[in-house]
Design an enzyme around this catalytic site. Structure first.
Site, PDB file in Angstrom:
ATOM      1  N   HIS A   1      33.815  32.296  38.347  1.00 50.03           N
ATOM      2  CA  HIS A   1      34.341  31.505  39.286  1.00 50.03           C
ATOM      3  C   HIS A   1      34.608  32.486  40.699  1.00 50.03           C
ATOM      4  CE1 HIS A   1      37.276  34.652  37.809  1.00 50.03           C
ATOM      5  NE2 HIS A   1      38.130  34.007  38.946  1.00 50.03           N
ATOM      6  N   ASP A   2      34.065  33.712  40.924  1.00 48.44           N
ATOM      7  CA  ASP A   2      33.869  34.498  41.823  1.00 48.44           C
ATOM      8  C   ASP A   2      32.734  34.881  42.583  1.00 48.44           C
ATOM      9  OD1 ASP A   2      36.562  34.997  41.896  1.00 48.44           O
ATOM     10  OD2 ASP A   2      36.501  36.731  40.603  1.00 48.44           O
TER      11      ASP A   2
ATOM     12  N   GLU B   1      37.875  42.901  33.510  1.00 49.07           N
ATOM     13  CA  GLU B   1      37.280  42.777  34.608  1.00 49.07           C
ATOM     14  C   GLU B   1      37.032  44.103  35.495  1.00 49.07           C
ATOM     15  OE1 GLU B   1      36.930  40.060  38.884  1.00 49.07           O
ATOM     16  OE2 GLU B   1      38.736  40.747  38.172  1.00 49.07           O
TER      17      GLU B   1
ATOM     18  N   ASP C   1      43.993  34.432  30.964  1.00 50.46           N
ATOM     19  CA  ASP C   1      43.805  35.508  31.998  1.00 50.46           C
ATOM     20  C   ASP C   1      45.048  36.090  32.561  1.00 50.46           C
ATOM     21  OD1 ASP C   1      42.585  36.498  34.306  1.00 50.46           O
ATOM     22  OD2 ASP C   1      41.134  34.416  34.404  1.00 50.46           O
TER      23      ASP C   1
ATOM     24  N   ASP D   1      42.790  40.726  34.436  1.00 50.01           N
ATOM     25  CA  ASP D   1      42.096  40.677  35.781  1.00 50.01           C
ATOM     26  C   ASP D   1      42.073  42.046  36.453  1.00 50.01           C
ATOM     27  OD1 ASP D   1      41.758  38.898  38.195  1.00 50.01           O
ATOM     28  OD2 ASP D   1      43.076  39.943  38.985  1.00 50.01           O
TER      29      ASP D   1
HETATM   30  C1  NOJ Z   1      39.708  38.671  40.369  1.00 50.18           C
HETATM   31  C2  NOJ Z   1      39.535  37.276  40.027  1.00 50.18           C
HETATM   32  O1  NOJ Z   1      38.496  36.803  39.466  1.00 50.18           O
HETATM   33  C3  NOJ Z   1      39.670  36.623  41.520  1.00 50.18           C
HETATM   34  O2  NOJ Z   1      39.398  35.270  41.383  1.00 50.18           O
HETATM   35  C4  NOJ Z   1      40.684  36.971  42.175  1.00 50.18           C
HETATM   36  O3  NOJ Z   1      40.749  36.650  43.433  1.00 50.18           O
HETATM   37  C5  NOJ Z   1      41.064  38.410  42.139  1.00 50.18           C
HETATM   38  N1  NOJ Z   1      40.793  38.964  40.957  1.00 50.18           N
HETATM   39  C6  NOJ Z   1      42.496  38.627  42.330  1.00 50.18           C
HETATM   40  O4  NOJ Z   1      43.429  38.390  41.579  1.00 50.18           O
END
Ligand code: NOJ
Length: 524
Positions: free
Chosen positions: A311-312, A246, A89, A190
């Site tokens: 995870h988000d 992402e 990542d 990311d």
């Molecule tokens: C996306 C990530 O998946 C998340 O966990 C993070 O808080 C934000 N980007 C900032 O890096």
């Protein structure tokens, strides 16, 4: 199939309560048996942990919580030995505020690294513009020392890098080369669509929260695409590397926008996330719509990927839209993930039906939940330790885990599901095996046979030599689908084991929440 590991929560090899790289290594055989082709590790670099590793203070050092560079090398070697690729990542949009670059940048207005971040003069209490962070609140933090504001698209501990600065680009590409030389097989980039912002820092329109992210001046800048093209060029210099971006869009699931990051499929990202499926409510028509939109958005030479949890955005297992019949629905999600067209991304623990835990406020680690969005209860809920067995702490660690293990671990764990032919884990294993053994499921076309009406979805996956028919009943009632099955056509798999061995005719009966996979024209 790419398996997403949240390293802090996978397996703790040194009993300090945090998952680590050696822990992942010890579980590679489990992953191999499951059928995993690649692991994506959420960030493992040195980090003060304001955003659980997404705030990096040194891109070249493994955070001691996770181990050392030797541990990383050993993990990579052992993974490769089992034909499992390793994807890291990479957070390119921002660093930690503890990164030496930021410290130097903040030290003086005349610092050589001042322009490495985005600074703007302004009076205290008068922000330079109305931009908001992805977590809410202003993007600008006043820095008393130099009397200016700096920009942060996420937490204030995560200042955004200035990608218009040549030195920044040079340094980041150098760092990526380092990891490519270390033998990593690819990157998950990311928030890559945030990487360049409006140069003039013009305000977002007044209703920007309600606007599509296409109109936000903080995302999807034409120059982002240019940077992504150079990232791809770099990857193409090495054999067999991949990238997944992402692309978080507002409203979630702007498939066209996500797909725009695949460009023509050759000179951009290899894969881009579209999160529509995560936000879709439970009915076949709604699923059909987002799947159809996503598939149609993919450029001719591009390739989709599919994701149901992360995870988000929490786990699919008991997101509120699932309501009743979670177990049945989890099997349908598994079936969709492994039979849809596109690389499947499976989030650790989903294969055993781990649910979103309720983490008490006092134990929460995610600032987003703790401080900013207490009602939302944070993202910790989908980050709890992997449930390996029914021993204390679910076999994750002998020490107290960094986040509490979900209470259901005595029933929901790998060990108890491994030997159980009816378990979700076994079902995933069968599905993944099936996908690997079928060219049509693996890389074939997707042809919708209906539009999800009647709460039943019917589609085919085809190559020149193989045709697979998938039927999915989303409803709690029995349904039927008319299809002229021939005697040679064969049922390969069902979410309901008792259907196997049954003979099907042109009126195909499906039980409540049943999914069926047929191979057509199978020679007898
Ligand atoms: C996306 C990530 O998946 C998340 O966990 C993070 O808080 C934000 N980007 C900032 O890096």
């Amino acid at each position: 199939m790419i398996y997403h590991i949240y390293p802090l929560s996978f397996f703790d090899s040194n009993n300090d309560g945090f998952g680590d790289l050696r822990g992942i290594m010890l579980k590679l055989d489990y992953l191999k048996e499951l059928g995993v082709d690649a692991i994506w590790l959420s960030p493992i670099f040195l980090s003060p942990g304001a955003d659980c590793g997404y705030d990096i203070s040194d891109y070249y050092t493994i955070d001691p919580k996770f181990g050392t560079i030797d541990d990383f090398r050993k993990l990579r070697e052992e993974a490769h030995h089992r034909n499992i690729k390793v994807v890291l990542d990479m957070v390119l949009n921002h660093t930690s505020n503890k990164h030496p670059w930021f410290i130097e940048s903040a030290s003086d207005k005349k610092s050589l690294k001042r322009d490495w971040y985005i600074w703007k003069p302004g009076k205290e209490n008068r922000k330079p513009n109305n931009w908001k962070t992805a977590f809410g609140g202003s993007c600008w933090e006043y820095h008393k020392g130099t009397g200016q504001y700096y920009l942060h698209s996420f937490l204030k501990e995560q200042p955004d890098l200035n990608w218009r600065n040549k030195e920044v680009r040079k340094e980041m590409f150098r760092m990526l080369r380092y990891w490519l030389e270390e033998g990593v097989d690819g990157f998950r980039f990311d928030v890559i669509n945030f990487i360049v912002k409006d140069k003039k820092l013009r305000n977002n329109s007044f209703l920007h929260w309600m606007n599509s992210s296409r109109k936000l001046r903080t995302r999807n800048h034409p120059r982002s695409y240019k940077i992504i093209r150079s990232l791809r060029k770099l990857l193409d210099k090495y054999p067999d590397k991949m990238s997944v971006g992402e692309i978080y869009t507002l409203p979630p699931g702007d498939a066209k926008l996500s797909a725009s990051y695949l460009a023509n499929g050759e000179n951009s990202l290899h894969l881009a996330f579209d999160f529509s499926l995560i936000f879709t409510s439970w009915n076949a028509r709604a699923y059909y719509k987002v799947i159809d939109r996503w598939q149609k958005s993919i450029p001719e030479k591009g390739w989709p990927c599919n994701v149901f949890s992360n995870h988000d955005l929490l786990r699919f297992y008991n997101r509120s839209r699932f309501g009743f019949f979670k177990k049945e629905k989890a099997r349908i999600i598994a079936l969709l993930l492994m039979t849809l067209r596109g690389t499947p991304f499976l989030y650790y623990g989903d294969e055993i039906g781990m649910k979103n835990s309720s983490v008490p406020l006092g134990k929460m680690k995610d600032k987003l939940g703790k401080k900013y969005w207490p009602l939302y209860k944070g993202r910790d809920r989908s980050r709890t330790p992997m449930q390996w067995n029914s021993y204390p702490n679910a076999g994750f660690s002998v020490a107290e885990p960094w986040l509490p293990v979900d209470k259901n671990f005595a029933e929901v764990n790998v060990e108890s599901q491994k030997e159980n032919p009816d378990s979700l884990l076994t079902f995933y294993q069968h599905l993944i095996m099936l996908r690997k053994s079928s060219a049509a499921l693996h890389r074939g076309n997707w042809i919708a046979l209906n539009n999800g009406s009647g709460n039943l979805m019917a589609y085919m996956r085809t190559t020149a030599d193989e045709q697979i028919l998938v039927l999915v009943n989303f409803s709690p009632f029995a349904k039927h689908y008319i299809y002229p099955l021939k005697s040679m056509d064969k049922l390969l798999l069902s979410t309901h084991k008792s259907s196997l061995g049954k003979t099907f005719h042109s009126k195909i009966n499906l039980r409540p929440f049943e999914g069926l996979v047929f191979k057509l024209n199978e020679k007898e």
